[in-house]
Design a protein around this motif. Sequence first.
Motif, PDB file in Angstrom:
ATOM      1  N   HIS A 161       0.841  -1.193   0.000  1.00 40.07           N
ATOM      2  CA  HIS A 161       0.000   0.000   0.000  1.00 40.07           C
ATOM      3  C   HIS A 161       0.883   1.254   0.000  1.00 40.07           C
ATOM      4  N   CYS A 206      -6.802  -6.928  -0.329  1.00 36.21           N
ATOM      5  CA  CYS A 206      -7.006  -6.445  -1.697  1.00 36.21           C
ATOM      6  C   CYS A 206      -5.748  -6.697  -2.519  1.00 36.21           C
ATOM      7  N   GLU A 250      -6.746   2.747  -6.890  1.00 39.21           N
ATOM      8  CA  GLU A 250      -7.341   2.360  -5.608  1.00 39.21           C
ATOM      9  C   GLU A 250      -8.222   1.133  -5.821  1.00 39.21           C
ATOM     10  N   GLU A 286     -10.822  -1.128  -3.767  1.00 33.76           N
ATOM     11  CA  GLU A 286     -11.635  -1.093  -2.550  1.00 33.76           C
ATOM     12  C   GLU A 286     -12.523  -2.337  -2.487  1.00 33.76           C
ATOM     13  N   THR A 307      -9.182  -0.087   1.485  1.00 37.04           N
ATOM     14  CA  THR A 307      -8.726   0.402   0.183  1.00 37.04           C
ATOM     15  C   THR A 307      -7.217   0.292   0.065  1.00 37.04           C
ATOM     16  N   ALA A 335      -4.087   1.428  -2.129  1.00 33.41           N
ATOM     17  CA  ALA A 335      -3.744   2.504  -3.068  1.00 33.41           C
ATOM     18  C   ALA A 335      -2.277   2.398  -3.461  1.00 33.41           C
TER      19      ALA A 335
END
Length: 243
Positions: free
Chosen positions: A81, A125, A227, A229, A235, A237
């Motif tokens: 991230h 994610c 991003e 989500e 999220t 990014a």
Amino acid sequence: MRRVRFRDQAGAVRTGEWTDEGIEFGGETYDPDAVDVLPPSEPSKIVCIGRNYAKHAEERNEEVPDRPLLFLKPPNAVAGHGDEISLPAGKEGIEHEAELAVVIGQQCRNVPESEAAEVIAGYTCMNDVSNREDQSREQNWVRGKAFDGAAPLGPVVAPPEDVPEDARIRLRVNGETRQDSSLEHLIFRVPELIAEITTYMTLEPGDVIATGTPEGVGPLTDGDRVEVEIEGVGTLAHTATRD
């Protein structure tokens, strides 16, 4: 608890909880923007699933597979991230793919579907960054899928009970929504995937299964902010760059 790995201002690697107040560890609360958020696990491998959403197969003009289509991403593909992802030089057609990623919690082999939940540490994610120029020319997809930084993960590992079976999955590039779907459209569900994969290979703690992307994949270029989500997770990014 949404578990997050981070490097604090002193350079120590910590594992804390990401809350509404910030990242909590050892009685202290850290500003997520003031620390280095690390990938949520250190996988020995990422097992990816191709064409696991019918509409994505359709947009690629390809058939839906009759069993999970498996391919691998190695550890060098992992990014975190907030990282800058360097797109392969001289290649056009670099695309994003938002995906739910399963983080494995224990060494396992030959796991039946009925026991799959026992080996899951949680969900995170992932962006399966893909080099279509080379992917279309090869069968094993090493150039297309396994380049450095091709698997941003994070920011947290969320417990399975926090992620609904029909959780919404979205991807935005520079604030524009490109992908917007639901996990209910997965063709092969997580227990099926774990059972199939562990028939052939041992999964280790921290390994990741990327469950496939919905329709809406599109190009990335220098400076794009991406991003991913997922409902119940948060999220992820990162930024795409060209050398």
